[in-house]
Write an enzyme that holds these catalytic residues in place. Structure first.
Site, PDB file in Angstrom:
ATOM      1  N   PRO A  31       0.908  -1.244  -0.141  1.00 10.24           N
ATOM      2  CA  PRO A  31      -0.094   0.104   0.123  1.00 10.24           C
ATOM      3  C   PRO A  31       0.984   1.367  -0.067  1.00 10.24           C
ATOM      4  CG  PRO A  31      -0.568  -1.491   1.690  1.00 10.24           C
ATOM      5  CD  PRO A  31       0.621  -2.148   1.063  1.00 10.24           C
ATOM      6  N   PRO A  32       0.264   2.297  -0.225  1.00  6.34           N
ATOM      7  CA  PRO A  32       1.137   3.573  -0.321  1.00  6.34           C
ATOM      8  C   PRO A  32       1.569   3.883   1.162  1.00  6.34           C
ATOM      9  CG  PRO A  32      -1.007   3.974  -1.477  1.00  6.34           C
ATOM     10  CD  PRO A  32      -1.180   2.488  -0.947  1.00  6.34           C
ATOM     11  N   THR A  37       4.109   2.710   2.652  1.00  3.91           N
ATOM     12  CA  THR A  37       4.901   1.614   3.530  1.00  3.91           C
ATOM     13  C   THR A  37       6.138   1.336   3.409  1.00  3.91           C
ATOM     14  OG1 THR A  37       4.218   0.128   1.791  1.00  3.91           O
ATOM     15  CG2 THR A  37       2.683   0.321   3.521  1.00  3.91           C
ATOM     16  N   HIS A  81     -27.220  11.518  18.423  1.00  7.88           N
ATOM     17  CA  HIS A  81     -26.570  10.600  17.183  1.00  7.88           C
ATOM     18  C   HIS A  81     -25.548  10.117  17.854  1.00  7.88           C
ATOM     19  CE1 HIS A  81     -25.763  10.446  12.934  1.00  7.88           C
ATOM     20  NE2 HIS A  81     -24.740  10.100  13.342  1.00  7.88           N
ATOM     21  N   GLU A  82     -24.520  10.903  18.393  1.00  3.06           N
ATOM     22  CA  GLU A  82     -23.118  10.046  18.569  1.00  3.06           C
ATOM     23  C   GLU A  82     -23.379   9.248  19.767  1.00  3.06           C
ATOM     24  OE1 GLU A  82     -21.018  10.423  16.648  1.00  3.06           O
ATOM     25  OE2 GLU A  82     -21.445  12.206  15.564  1.00  3.06           O
TER      26      GLU A  82
END
Length: 620
Positions: free
Chosen positions: A210-211, A213, A431-432
């Site tokens: 992955p980017p 690493t 909501h949270e």
């Protein structure tokens, strides 16, 4: 407008000096022309000396200026000379018949040496300046021509002689990848050792991960350990708008590498030129395909004993051409994954080594929270920590600085300046609290780390769940709990405020829930009617998706939609059952959020103490 060359590079100081010198020479030339034009009277009518004597003696002149053998005559009624005549400079005007009482006679002192020098300079200097100007123009044109001729030359940068070389000891984590690459170093250092056993040195090593690493860093470390030249180039630098340029640059790069062997060629983002051929785009004469063909030929054309190894990095190995991946070209693949908890702590220690870190900073806890972060993410966290500490005028980086930096990188900076009405704050708190309550009660959900109603990034609030340890596999039950807690915020609004008063705050939650449910059905085979069947959809470029046909029928697509709807409905019903069974706990957490705005894990556990899992929310 920037003063740039056609290739995009800025002019060198040498070229700028040449252009400035040519411009100055042109200005001097024009100045000399103007000086020559105005240094002496022009348009003087020449008359004979006999006529000049006759007209002077008849009283027609007011002034006569004697300059060597030239007379500049000003007639009466005029303020400037209009006539000129030439006389004998060795005898006086009176001896030549001039009546000097009829006009005012004056003499201009001249030196033959200086006049000769001026005459010589006025004739030579313009020639020199014009010649110099032409020289600079031709030289500039030649430079442009050389640049055009070097268009097909490789733009690879050569490393290997710099003092600050990177070694494996300076890279934390990636132990398996380093072990694979250490063998490459041995190939370059001791080629005879392997040749004696009849072993062939690998021609190519592909770094996949992955980017962020550390693929490029590991390639630099190979060159540093082996102490050999290191040619670095990006895959996109091969391709230009002109046909054949990419292939020419490939030939030039490999020619340079053979001359500097043993050495390493590193091609970053090789998928820019190494994509699978025959996709139907660009035809057989596509410039990118010609460049790839040249790479294939060059890699297969290495002779034994040249000791040139090609390292390439990509995060899209699935799109590479099979001919590029076969043995004999890229013989080895080194997978560089995201670091685990132990490696993350080691990487953090490396990046914090040169920073004044307080003794109470818990890097192990930070490594645990940063699950899924790449080496680049961790480097960014350490840098943000130093920035925050400096902004707060701290002498050392404190635990608070590190925590704030981690949250800034992971979920975005706080936007405390955003104004909320009391009704909006109350809705956000419900909501949270709904997310936190559902995630806390469901048995296979990750524990709550922090809840806040302060806007961060693009969200109005955040409920943060962090797994207690790195997870390799995710079960169906865990996926379903993730869906339920993701919908907990919208269901809490619905239960408390009513169905008609739900807000747009759940837009991102609903999008993520739909993506997760579709991934469960299509890619993981976790549907009910389509269990153990995978219907992968290519996630490449849009044109690829348009060209390639879908691999399942419309009837199957309809069943997939029904499966996704079933998973979303089940998750919503489970979240609704949890919230209705624990309304008092929801109110407790909502009240704390309105009071403190941000609540940590311990306070969340205290507010939700005694929350129960209803039978309707359990999975059997």
């Amino acid at each position: 407008m920037d003063n740039k060359l056609p290739s995009g590079r800025k002019p060198s100081p040498k070229n700028r000096r040449a252009k400035n010198a040519g411009f100055i020479a042109l200005i001097v030339l024009f100045a000399l022309i103007a000086l020559a034009a105005y240094s002496q009277p022009s348009n003087l009518k020449e008359i004979s000396s006999t006529t000049a004597v006759s007209e002077n003696n008849s009283g027609q002149y007011s002034k006569i200026l004697v300059s060597g053998n030239e007379l500049q005559i000003t007639p009466k009624g005029s303020n400037t000379p209009t006539l000129k005549a030439y006389v004998d400079p060795n005898s006086s005007l009176k001896d030549q018949g001039f009546n000097t009482n009829k006009s005012t006679v004056s003499y201009k002192s001249t030196s033959s040496g200086s006049s000769a020098a001026i005459s010589l300079a006025s004739s030579i200097i313009p020639v020199v300046l014009i010649g110099g100007l032409l020289y600079f123009m031709l030289k500039s044109a030649q430079g442009q021509g050389n640049q055009a001729l070097s268009f097909g030359k490789s733009k690879a940068r050569l490393y290997g002689n710099e003092k600050d070389k990177v070694t494996f000891s300076e890279i934390a984590g990636s132990d398996e990848a380093k072990q694979d690459l250490e063998e490459v170093v041995e190939f370059l250092k001791f080629p005879k050792k392997f040749a004696g056993m009849g072993a062939r040195i690998p021609k190519g090593v592909l770094l996949i991960g992955p980017p962020g690493t550390g693929k490029t860093l590991l390639a630099r470390a190979v060159a540093g350990e082996a102490n050999v030249p290191f040619f670095s180039i990006s895959g996109s630098e091969f391709v230009e708008m002109f046909v054949g340029v990419g292939a020419s640059r490939v030939r030039d790069l490999f020619a340079k590498a053979k001359k500097n062997s043993p050495c390493i060629i590193f091609v970053d983002e090789i998928d820019a030129v190494g994509r699978r051929r025959g996709s139907g785009m660009g035809g057989g004469h596509d410039e990118r395909e010609q460049t790839l063909n040249q790479i294939l030929v060059e890699m297969d054309g290495f002779e034994q004993g040249q000791n040139v190894i090609v390292l390439a990095a990509t995060n899209r190995a699935d799109v590479l051409d099979p001919a590029l991946l076969r043995p004999g070209r890229f013989d080895r693949r080194v997978n560089i994954g995201l670091p685990d908890r132990k490696d993350r702590e080691a990487i953090l220690k490396v990046h914090f080594a040169k920073k004044p870190l307080a003794k109470d900073v818990d890097l192990d806890s930070l490594a645990a929270k940063a699950a899924g972060s790449s080496g680049a993410d961790l480097a960014n966290i350490t840098n943000e920590s130093a920035i925050i500490a400096a902004r707060n005028s701290h002498n050392q980086i404190t635990q608070h600085d590190v925590t704030e930096a981690f949250e800034r990188v992971a979920i975005g900076p706080e936007r405390k300046s955003k104004i909320f009405t009391e009704a909006d704050k109350s809705t956000t708190a419900y909501h949270e609290a709904g997310h936190a309550l559902v995630g806390h009660v469901l048995p296979d959900s990750d524990p709550v780390h922090k809840v806040t109603i302060i806007p961060r990034g693009g969200t109005g609030g955040v409920t943060w769940f962090i797994p207690p340890e790195d997870r390799v596999f995710v079960s169906l039950i865990q996926f379903k709990d993730m869906l339920a807690r993701g919908l907990g915020g919208r269901i809490a609004e619905e239960v408390v405020l009513g169905r008609d008063r739900v807000t747009t705050g759940a837009g991102n939650d609903l999008q993520k829930a739909a993506e997760l449910a579709r991934d469960m059905v299509i890619n993981q085979g976790m549907g009910t009617k389509l269990r153990d069947q995978v219907f992968h959809v290519d996630d490449g470029m849009m044109i690829d998706r348009l060209v390639h046909e879908r691999e399942y029928s419309e009837d199957t697509a309809k069943i997939i939609d029904e499966e996704v709807e079933s998973l979303i409905t089940e998750a919503a019903n489970r979240a609704r059952a949890v919230i209705k069974a624990n309304m008092d706990k929801l109110e407790n957490l909502k009240a704390r959020l309105l009071e403190k705005e941000t609540v940590d894990a311990d306070e969340v556990l205290e507010a939700l103490k005694g929350a129960k899992l209803p039978a309707a929310a359990a999975l059997y």
